[in-house]
Design a protein around this motif. Sequence first.
Motif, mmCIF file in Angstrom:
data_model
loop_
_atom_site.group_PDB
_atom_site.id
_atom_site.type_symbol
_atom_site.label_atom_id
_atom_site.label_comp_id
_atom_site.label_asym_id
_atom_site.label_seq_id
_atom_site.Cartn_x
_atom_site.Cartn_y
_atom_site.Cartn_z
ATOM 1 N N PRO A 165 -53.700 -19.705 14.026
ATOM 2 C CA PRO A 165 -53.001 -18.992 14.937
ATOM 3 C C PRO A 165 -51.567 -19.207 15.003
ATOM 4 O O PRO A 165 -50.843 -18.212 15.595
ATOM 5 N N PHE A 166 -51.088 -20.174 14.848
ATOM 6 C CA PHE A 166 -49.495 -20.519 14.983
ATOM 7 C C PHE A 166 -48.938 -19.561 13.706
ATOM 8 O O PHE A 166 -47.895 -18.860 14.072
ATOM 9 N N LEU A 167 -49.664 -19.602 12.513
ATOM 10 C CA LEU A 167 -48.878 -18.556 11.542
ATOM 11 C C LEU A 167 -49.063 -17.287 11.767
ATOM 12 O O LEU A 167 -48.291 -16.572 11.301
ATOM 13 N N ARG A 168 -50.045 -16.955 12.503
ATOM 14 C CA ARG A 168 -50.131 -15.619 12.926
ATOM 15 C C ARG A 168 -48.987 -15.008 13.957
ATOM 16 O O ARG A 168 -48.499 -14.074 13.746
ATOM 17 N N ASN A 169 -48.692 -16.164 14.705
ATOM 18 C CA ASN A 169 -47.216 -15.970 15.815
ATOM 19 C C ASN A 169 -46.060 -15.630 14.780
ATOM 20 O O ASN A 169 -45.578 -14.783 15.056
ATOM 21 N N VAL A 170 -45.993 -16.679 13.877
ATOM 22 C CA VAL A 170 -44.868 -16.474 12.752
ATOM 23 C C VAL A 170 -44.758 -14.966 12.163
ATOM 24 O O VAL A 170 -43.741 -14.749 12.264
ATOM 25 N N THR A 171 -45.952 -14.627 11.664
ATOM 26 C CA THR A 171 -45.891 -13.422 10.879
ATOM 27 C C THR A 171 -46.319 -12.269 11.708
ATOM 28 O O THR A 171 -46.554 -11.242 10.920
ATOM 29 N N ALA A 172 -46.175 -12.215 13.220
ATOM 30 C CA ALA A 172 -46.579 -10.919 13.902
ATOM 31 C C ALA A 172 -45.934 -9.695 13.565
ATOM 32 O O ALA A 172 -44.580 -9.911 13.262
ATOM 33 N N GLY A 173 -46.731 -8.679 13.178
ATOM 34 C CA GLY A 173 -45.967 -7.522 12.975
ATOM 35 C C GLY A 173 -45.845 -7.368 11.589
ATOM 36 O O GLY A 173 -45.478 -6.235 10.962
ATOM 37 N N ARG A 174 -46.404 -8.330 10.633
ATOM 38 C CA ARG A 174 -46.020 -8.052 9.174
ATOM 39 C C ARG A 174 -47.392 -7.817 8.674
ATOM 40 O O ARG A 174 -47.561 -7.513 7.425
#
Length: 387
Positions: free
Chosen positions: A48-57
């Motif tokens: 979930p954290f990495l999804r936040n970091v890469t959101a929109g990519r």
Amino acid sequence: MATAPGALVPAATCAAAQGPVHVSEPTGYDAILLAGFGGPEGQDDVIPFLRNVTAGRGIPDERLEDVAHHYRHFGGVSPINAQNRTLRAALVAELERRELDLPVYWGNRNWDPYLNDALREAHANGHTKLLAIATSAYSSYSSCRQYREDLADALEDSGLTEALQVDKVRQFFDHPGFVTPFVEGVRAGLAELRSRGVSNVEVLFATHSIPSVDAQRSGPAELSLGDGGAYAAEHAAVAEVVMSEVGATDTPWQLVYQSRSGPPSQPWLEPDINDAIAALPAAGRDAVLIVPLGFLSDHMEVLWDLDTEALETAEEHHLEAVRVPTPGSHPAFVAGLVDLVVERLEGARAADRPALTSLGPWPDICRPGCCENVRRGFRPAVAGLAP
């Protein structure tokens, strides 16, 4: 985003609203906002954290697992939140020592506690004028403008656009408080390597790699600082200061990069630190001193990319190696951050602001078009002139 009548800088205080390069009018801030990157604090948090970091990519979870194993190696816990708790406590103590009645709120871009929560807490406690300190010293989209965009998003998402004013301290890459811990670390690291009997040391100043197109657009658009833009120029200028202060100008050094995460087809800043280390024996070196110049604390990209991968590469090539500490909560660094707050409280003139390179003191208010992200375009951001 709403602004005061006639203002050019969103969400700014009156002194900053018209976008001066350096704010020379005293400002009565009533709270500090420490803006962090954030990190997972357990195995279930990692993806979930990495999804936040890469959101929109649009990066699928299976590709995120390529990075997730770095965190899983350390129990799924990034040290960055604990380090920011320590930094916040140190800031509170330094502010109290100087008799500055300013509470310090802490919010992250990518994980709990979020910036939205910090703004709501500050508002609930009656604060209206916040001065933000981003936990990043240099100029680029990811290290400056993205923090400013996320602050603008947090104001909008929390419904506090009309209730809070948020300014931000200048980028502090060449402030003595940030540079001093590296000077001390390089001096001690070279002494340690000499005590091991090595004589041909190369110093590698390491920072996070970024896409070349972002590097070229880092800093104000009117500056001509080469292909690496302000991002590379700032790091190189600070490295020169460190080597001069240590008295090691005859010791070879270079600026290297780490933690690349983009597709192979996309150019990123080089050389990679591991490639640079591998080339050192052929250049006659028998030791390497690694300086994490781009980082404030020993977070995951220091623990994994430097303390694990880079040191393993050095061992493979039979090189003695030492890694210099990051500033963390070093007293000089903490005092320097409070000095940046005092600059804005007092409206200090540019001539009275300490800066160890010819690039500083960096602007208080980011200039138009500063640190563009060409893939996302210009989005609303605080503490800068549009776009």
